[in-house]
Every structure is written in structure tokens, then in C-alpha cells.
Design a protein around this motif. Structure first.
Motif, PDB file in Angstrom:
ATOM      1  N   MET A 175      -2.786   6.926 -17.147  1.00  0.00           N
ATOM      2  CA  MET A 175      -2.547   5.820 -16.221  1.00  0.00           C
ATOM      3  C   MET A 175      -3.750   5.505 -15.339  1.00  0.00           C
ATOM      4  O   MET A 175      -4.017   4.338 -15.036  1.00  0.00           O
ATOM      5  CB  MET A 175      -1.352   6.155 -15.326  1.00  0.00           C
ATOM      6  N   PHE A 176      -4.472   6.552 -14.921  1.00  0.00           N
ATOM      7  CA  PHE A 176      -5.503   6.366 -13.901  1.00  0.00           C
ATOM      8  C   PHE A 176      -6.852   6.967 -14.287  1.00  0.00           C
ATOM      9  O   PHE A 176      -7.728   7.109 -13.437  1.00  0.00           O
ATOM     10  CB  PHE A 176      -5.049   6.995 -12.579  1.00  0.00           C
ATOM     11  N   GLY A 177      -7.026   7.361 -15.541  1.00  0.00           N
ATOM     12  CA  GLY A 177      -8.289   7.940 -15.971  1.00  0.00           C
ATOM     13  C   GLY A 177      -9.381   6.887 -16.105  1.00  0.00           C
ATOM     14  O   GLY A 177      -9.224   5.735 -15.700  1.00  0.00           O
ATOM     15  N   ALA A 178     -10.501   7.306 -16.697  1.00  0.00           N
ATOM     16  CA  ALA A 178     -11.658   6.426 -16.797  1.00  0.00           C
ATOM     17  C   ALA A 178     -11.360   5.156 -17.582  1.00  0.00           C
ATOM     18  O   ALA A 178     -11.913   4.103 -17.321  1.00  0.00           O
ATOM     19  CB  ALA A 178     -12.810   7.175 -17.448  1.00  0.00           C
TER      20      ALA A 178
ATOM     21  N   SER B  68      -4.464  10.807  -5.256  1.00  0.00           N
ATOM     22  CA  SER B  68      -5.508  10.089  -5.975  1.00  0.00           C
ATOM     23  C   SER B  68      -5.940  10.922  -7.174  1.00  0.00           C
ATOM     24  O   SER B  68      -6.576  11.973  -7.002  1.00  0.00           O
ATOM     25  CB  SER B  68      -6.710   9.824  -5.063  1.00  0.00           C
ATOM     26  N   TYR B  69      -5.627  10.452  -8.367  1.00  0.00           N
ATOM     27  CA  TYR B  69      -6.064  11.180  -9.556  1.00  0.00           C
ATOM     28  C   TYR B  69      -7.576  11.049  -9.734  1.00  0.00           C
ATOM     29  O   TYR B  69      -8.236  11.977 -10.210  1.00  0.00           O
ATOM     30  CB  TYR B  69      -5.345  10.686 -10.801  1.00  0.00           C
ATOM     31  N   ALA B  70      -8.139   9.914  -9.333  1.00  0.00           N
ATOM     32  CA  ALA B  70      -9.576   9.722  -9.457  1.00  0.00           C
ATOM     33  C   ALA B  70     -10.348  10.773  -8.666  1.00  0.00           C
ATOM     34  O   ALA B  70     -11.447  11.177  -9.052  1.00  0.00           O
ATOM     35  CB  ALA B  70      -9.968   8.323  -8.988  1.00  0.00           C
TER      36      ALA B  70
ATOM     37  N   GLN C  86       0.835  -1.191   0.000  1.00  0.00           N
ATOM     38  CA  GLN C  86       0.000   0.000   0.000  1.00  0.00           C
ATOM     39  C   GLN C  86       0.874   1.247   0.000  1.00  0.00           C
ATOM     40  O   GLN C  86       1.775   1.402   0.809  1.00  0.00           O
ATOM     41  CB  GLN C  86      -0.909  -0.006   1.237  1.00  0.00           C
ATOM     42  N   SER C  87       0.607   2.152  -0.924  1.00  0.00           N
ATOM     43  CA  SER C  87       1.427   3.339  -1.052  1.00  0.00           C
ATOM     44  C   SER C  87       0.606   4.456  -1.672  1.00  0.00           C
ATOM     45  O   SER C  87      -0.319   4.207  -2.445  1.00  0.00           O
ATOM     46  CB  SER C  87       2.654   3.040  -1.930  1.00  0.00           C
ATOM     47  N   LYS C  88       0.961   5.698  -1.329  1.00  0.00           N
ATOM     48  CA  LYS C  88       0.311   6.858  -1.925  1.00  0.00           C
ATOM     49  C   LYS C  88       0.924   7.212  -3.276  1.00  0.00           C
ATOM     50  O   LYS C  88       0.373   8.020  -4.018  1.00  0.00           O
ATOM     51  CB  LYS C  88       0.424   8.068  -0.994  1.00  0.00           C
ATOM     52  N   SER C  89       2.050   6.596  -3.587  1.00  0.00           N
ATOM     53  CA  SER C  89       2.761   6.945  -4.807  1.00  0.00           C
ATOM     54  C   SER C  89       1.986   6.509  -6.048  1.00  0.00           C
ATOM     55  O   SER C  89       1.431   5.413  -6.105  1.00  0.00           O
ATOM     56  CB  SER C  89       4.147   6.299  -4.803  1.00  0.00           C
ATOM     57  N   LEU C  90       1.949   7.388  -7.038  1.00  0.00           N
ATOM     58  CA  LEU C  90       1.299   7.084  -8.305  1.00  0.00           C
ATOM     59  C   LEU C  90       2.297   6.880  -9.429  1.00  0.00           C
ATOM     60  O   LEU C  90       2.132   5.981 -10.260  1.00  0.00           O
ATOM     61  CB  LEU C  90       0.346   8.228  -8.688  1.00  0.00           C
TER      62      LEU C  90
END
Length: 224
Positions: free
Chosen positions: A216-219, A158-160, A127-131
């Protein structure tokens, strides 16, 4: 009330007045010099062109500063061009082929060689906050887990939720993604948000990192 993407909105917080040393009158604090003030942009996750995906970015005065226009049926999915308001290419983002995980490189203009930055999606073994990890090209190579061994930048959050911070190697915040709100506290949707860039960090590079986070983290990816 109709929401406006155009950022000419009332300021939510006004600076508190300072007491004047010459008398009892209150006078406002001196303005922050432009070179030391953060740059605040409004990012709209939409292209202004018909049948295109992309981004439209305004400055605090409502002027168009950046744009990204990707034709929906284009087969060139591994390349994204960040342009200025006139449509001139500033940076080109290309996905690195034959690499483990998501690995992208940022190039000056439309150059095909000598990338400026290498960006790798963080591999979450724990678990990490790193993106993502951002390494200036020419720095020591990254480790197998994706973390850099030299000077670079770390993206966390969090990009979301449109809540991300970009840190330099000394853990100083150089850029931030945050939700945009109207004066009454009503938030825009996730497609409209703010990008705040601190002095000394390239604003175009900061926007390129936003584009990569969306890739990387979009919809179309797993939201984080």
C-alpha cells in the motif's frame, strides 16, 4: 564498520540490576518468561533468491523464520505467499477484485476460500494517522469509509519512516514496526527494520500486515 542484517548484534540497553533481598549484593532481575516476552524480528526487504523481490525475516538469534519470494517477471501481482524457512506456505495474501480502494484478504496456507482477515487501506478524507483497518472475517462489516464497526485492528503511523503501531479494539499495541539501529546508534536503511510482536498476537499475521503495508505504501505506491 560494515552493517550486518543478521540480528546477532550487541543489545543497546541492559536491564538495571535489582538489589538482592538476601544481602547487599546486586543481582539481575529474573528473566521474562518466554510466553510473556515480545517477539522481535529483523525484516530485510529483499529475497534471498536471484531475480526475486520479497522479504527475508530473522529471529533474535539470527535464524531464518519467514520468507517471501516474488519473481520479478511474474504476472501474478495480486497474490503474495508468506512462507516459513523451509518454503512451506503459511499465509496467502490476495487482493480483492472489484472493490473500491485497496482491499486485501489473508488466507490460511494456500486456501482459496474462507479468508482469515480482511485488510482495507484507510481512505483519508481528513488528516489521520490511520493507515489500514484489519477485520477478522466473520466480524461486522466495515462502513463505507473503511472503518470497522466491530472487533478488529487499526494500523497507524508512517510506513515510509518505518514507524507503525498495530492496535487492537481496546487500543492496546499488539505489534510495532520500528527502525533498526546498530549499537553505535547508526541506523540501517529503510530496507532493514524491526518487527516487534506482543504475546497473544500471531507473528505470521503481523508479518502479513508488514507485507500489505509495503504493497500500500512502499516505493511503488505513494509513501506515507
Amino acid at each position: 564498520m560494515t552493517k550486518r542484517v543478521h540480528p546477532n548484534l550487541p543489545v543497546l540497553e541492559s536491564p538495571k540490576p535489582m538489589l538482592s533481598t538476601s544481602g547487599d549484593r546486586c543481582s539481575p532481575p529474573p528473566p521474562t518468561p518466554p510466553e510473556t516476552a515480545p517477539v522481535t524480528l529483523t525484516v530485510w526487504r529483499k529475497s534471498l533468491l536471484f531475480n526475486c523481490n520479497g522479504f527475508t525475516v530473522f529471529d533474535s538469534k539470527g535464524n531464518l523464520v519467514f520468507r517471501v519470494d516474488e519473481y520479478a517477471k511474474s504476472g501474478n501481482k495480486g497474490e503474495i505467499v508468506l512462507m516459513d524457512a523451509a518454503g512451506s506456505p503459511l499465509l496467502t495474501i490476495r487482493r480483492k477484485k472489484l472493490s473500491l480502494g485497496e482491499h486485501w484478504q489473508i488466507y490460511d496456507g494456500e486456501e482459496l476460500a474462507n479468508p482469515l482477515f480482511s485488510v482495507r487501506k484507510h481512505v483519508k478524507f481528513i488528516q489521520s494517522k490511520s493507515l489500514a483497518h484489519v477485520i477478522p472475517c466473520g466480524s461486522p462489516p466495515a462502513t463505507a469509509s473503511g472503518s470497522d464497526t466491530g472487533a478488529g485492528f487499526e494500523i497507524e503511523g508512517s510506513y515510509a519512516q518505518r514507524c507503525c503501531l498495530v492496535y487492537d479494539e481496546k487500543r492496546r499495541v499488539v505489534a510495532e514496526i520500528r527502525r533498526k539501529e546498530l549499537a553505535g546508534g547508526v541506523a540501517f536503511g529503510l530496507d532493514v527494520f524491526r518487527l516487534v510482536v506482543q504475546p497473544g498476537f500471531d507473528v505470521a499475521v503481523a508479518m502479513a500486515l508488514v507485507i500489505l503495508l509495503d504493497e500500500m505504501f512502499g516505493a511503488k505506491s505513494s509513501p506515507i
